[in-house]
Enzyme design. Structure first.
Site, PDB file in Angstrom:
ATOM      1  N   TYR A 144      13.537   1.823 -50.442  1.00  0.00           N
ATOM      2  CA  TYR A 144      13.594   0.359 -50.381  1.00  0.00           C
ATOM      3  C   TYR A 144      14.213  -0.144 -51.670  1.00  0.00           C
ATOM      4  O   TYR A 144      13.865   0.306 -52.758  1.00  0.00           O
ATOM      5  CB  TYR A 144      12.183  -0.212 -50.223  1.00  0.00           C
ATOM      6  CG  TYR A 144      12.128  -1.728 -50.207  1.00  0.00           C
ATOM      7  CD1 TYR A 144      12.695  -2.464 -49.158  1.00  0.00           C
ATOM      8  CD2 TYR A 144      11.511  -2.434 -51.241  1.00  0.00           C
ATOM      9  CE1 TYR A 144      12.635  -3.850 -49.139  1.00  0.00           C
ATOM     10  CE2 TYR A 144      11.444  -3.824 -51.224  1.00  0.00           C
ATOM     11  CZ  TYR A 144      12.009  -4.521 -50.176  1.00  0.00           C
ATOM     12  OH  TYR A 144      11.951  -5.898 -50.159  1.00  0.00           O
ATOM     13  N   ASP A 238      17.142   3.433 -58.895  1.00  0.00           N
ATOM     14  CA  ASP A 238      16.313   2.245 -58.706  1.00  0.00           C
ATOM     15  C   ASP A 238      14.902   2.596 -59.171  1.00  0.00           C
ATOM     16  O   ASP A 238      14.153   3.274 -58.469  1.00  0.00           O
ATOM     17  CB  ASP A 238      16.319   1.805 -57.245  1.00  0.00           C
ATOM     18  CG  ASP A 238      15.497   0.535 -57.029  1.00  0.00           C
ATOM     19  OD1 ASP A 238      14.829   0.086 -57.990  1.00  0.00           O
ATOM     20  OD2 ASP A 238      15.511  -0.001 -55.907  1.00  0.00           O
ATOM     21  N   LYS A 266       8.971  -5.053 -61.725  1.00  0.00           N
ATOM     22  CA  LYS A 266       7.523  -4.826 -61.724  1.00  0.00           C
ATOM     23  C   LYS A 266       6.915  -4.719 -63.142  1.00  0.00           C
ATOM     24  O   LYS A 266       6.663  -5.742 -63.751  1.00  0.00           O
ATOM     25  CB  LYS A 266       7.198  -3.644 -60.817  1.00  0.00           C
ATOM     26  CG  LYS A 266       7.621  -3.999 -59.361  1.00  0.00           C
ATOM     27  CD  LYS A 266       7.187  -3.055 -58.275  1.00  0.00           C
ATOM     28  CE  LYS A 266       7.511  -3.665 -56.918  1.00  0.00           C
ATOM     29  NZ  LYS A 266       8.460  -2.946 -56.104  1.00  0.00           N
TER      30      LYS A 266
END
Ligand code: PLP
Length: 427
Positions: A144, A238, A266
């Site tokens: 994702y 990522d 995050k």
């Protein structure tokens, strides 16, 4: 456990907000049940509006590595707020956080801040395309990378195909440049390079956390680097989830493979909305206003968000042992689960990377999304509901990663294992 107030709040929210939530996974669709509405966080615990307390293994889906209401982060944010919420002009805090991250990540020579992981990845892809002058990109089934159009491409049926969109509203034209490969399978990557007239970049979660926790093997990443070099394509890691979660210096430090660009998010915001992308100086020079690749944001590098990020990353950097301690605790939890599962004759696969942990209700080891999909999601749903009822807050899907924070104590972990043992017996 009474959840009366959450039930009422969810009913109301559903009248006002699609599905009652501002991000779909929060709605508990894949496990059923009522999402808890949260009143506050306390260290390693969440407290809902019915005053139920839960050991929190979600931690806002990753950011809160020091748990809720960490004193130094809270203080830094309050200090920053007193100077103003946003200026739309440069502040020194942006350079401070940039310098800090550059000092920690070998592969990041220059960095730009944005407000979410989605933005970070979308911008890194645009930059890769601008830099190479090519259109196609390769992503892996089960990884994702945020919800931007070109990256919302569903898992193919194992075969390498040009992507079809996984959401209505994404024109097929927008995803036809996204090629899918299988995680941990270098032949599928080579096939993409044969199929495409020009690949700008390969983007990968080097420690995948969005199909459950599935790390890439060292050999696979090394081969991926070699294939990218062979074809002049960029390699993008990522690390929006794994960055400052698996270890301090990024996946490159555990795997030995160096990417050209890295995306972060995050943890680098410490609970505030921050994303970032960075990498080789010559590539980053193509970004506007130095270069022609446009990318912008009204609230990018927001001073309050930078303050939270600085406090978090500084604390991680100066507290070098923290990842070892977190990993030991995460392993204790997963070993406890594995033992309890075995005792109760339940197939369970577990894995740990730093403060990240994952478990699949499955009999065989998992190396890609197709294998992850073989897990028993019904069993997971039952486990999730029973654990929640017992006061343990796990991510509401089999295909998410769990997190330990510095406020998750050994005692909390022992309680969790005891509860899991009991629940495995009833599954
Ligand atoms: C969470 C995540 C994103 C998206 O970040 P948002 O802040 O939710 O937009 C992108 N990539 C990975 C690997 C993620 O885990």
């Amino acid at each position: 456990m009474s959840i009366e107030h959450s039930e009422i709040a969810f009913e109301k929210a559903q009248q006002l907000i699609p599905g009652g939530v501002n991000s779909p996974v929060r709605a508990f669709k894949s496990v059923g049940g009522i999402p808890r509405f949260i009143a506050r966080g306390e260290g390693g615990y969440l407290v809902d509006i019915d005053d139920n307390r839960y050991v929190d293994y979600v931690q806002s889906w990753g950011p809160l590595i020091f748990g809720h209401r960490d004193e130094s982060i809270e203080k830094a944010v309050i200090e920053a707020v007193k100077h103003g919420l946003s200026f739309g002009a440069p502040t020194e805090a942006e350079s401070e956080l940039a310098e800090l991250i550059i000092s920690i990540y070998d592969s990041i020579e220059k960095i730009r801040f944005v407000s979410s992981g989605t933005e970070a990845v979308m911008s890194a892809i645009r930059l890769a395309r601008g830099f190479t002058g090519r259109d196609d990109i390769v992503k892996f089934t089960g990884c994702y990378h945020g919800h931007s159009d070109a990256l919302l491409v569903q898992a193919g049926s194992g075969a390498v195909t040009f992507g079809t969109p996984s959401s209505p509203g994404v024109p097929a034209d927008f995803t036809k440049h996204t090629l899918l490969a299988e995680y941990n399978n270098i032949d599928s990557v080579r096939q993409c390079f044969k199929d495409s007239p020009g690949i700008a970049c390969v983007i990968i979660e080097p420690i995948a956390g969005n199909m459950g926790l599935v790390p890439a093997t060292k050999d696979f990443l090394a081969e991926l680097r070699a294939v990218c070099n062979e074809y002049g394509a960029l390699l993008i890691f990522d690390e929006v989830m794994s960055g400052f979660r698996a270890c301090l210096h990024g996946a490159e430090s555990i795997t030995g493979t160096k990417p050209d660009l890295v995306t972060l998010g995050k943890v680098i915001g410490g609970g505030m909305p921050v994303g970032a992308f960075g990498g080789r100086r010559d590539i980053m020079a193509h970004l506007s206003p130095e270069g022609g690749v446009y990318q912008a944001g009204t609230l990018s590098g927001n001073p309050v968000a930078m303050a939270a990020g600085l406090a978090s990353i500084n604390k991680l950097k100066t507290n070098g042992r923290v990842f070892g301690v977190l990993e030991e605790r995460a392993k204790r939890l997963m070993n406890g689960f594995a033992e309890a599962a075995q005792k109760n004759n339940i197939g369970l696969q577990t894995d740990v990377r730093g403060s990240m942990f994952g478990f699949f209700f499955c009999d065989t080891q998992i190396g890609n999304f197709a294998e992850a999909l073989k897990s028993d999601t019904e069993r997971f749903a039952k486990f999730h509901a029973a654990m929640l009822d017992a006061g343990f807050y796990f991510a509401c899907s089999q295909f998410e990663t769990g997190f330990i924070c510095t406020a998750t104590t050994d005692a909390m972990i022992e309680e969790t294992i005891a509860a899991a043992n009991k629940i495995f017996g009833e599954l």
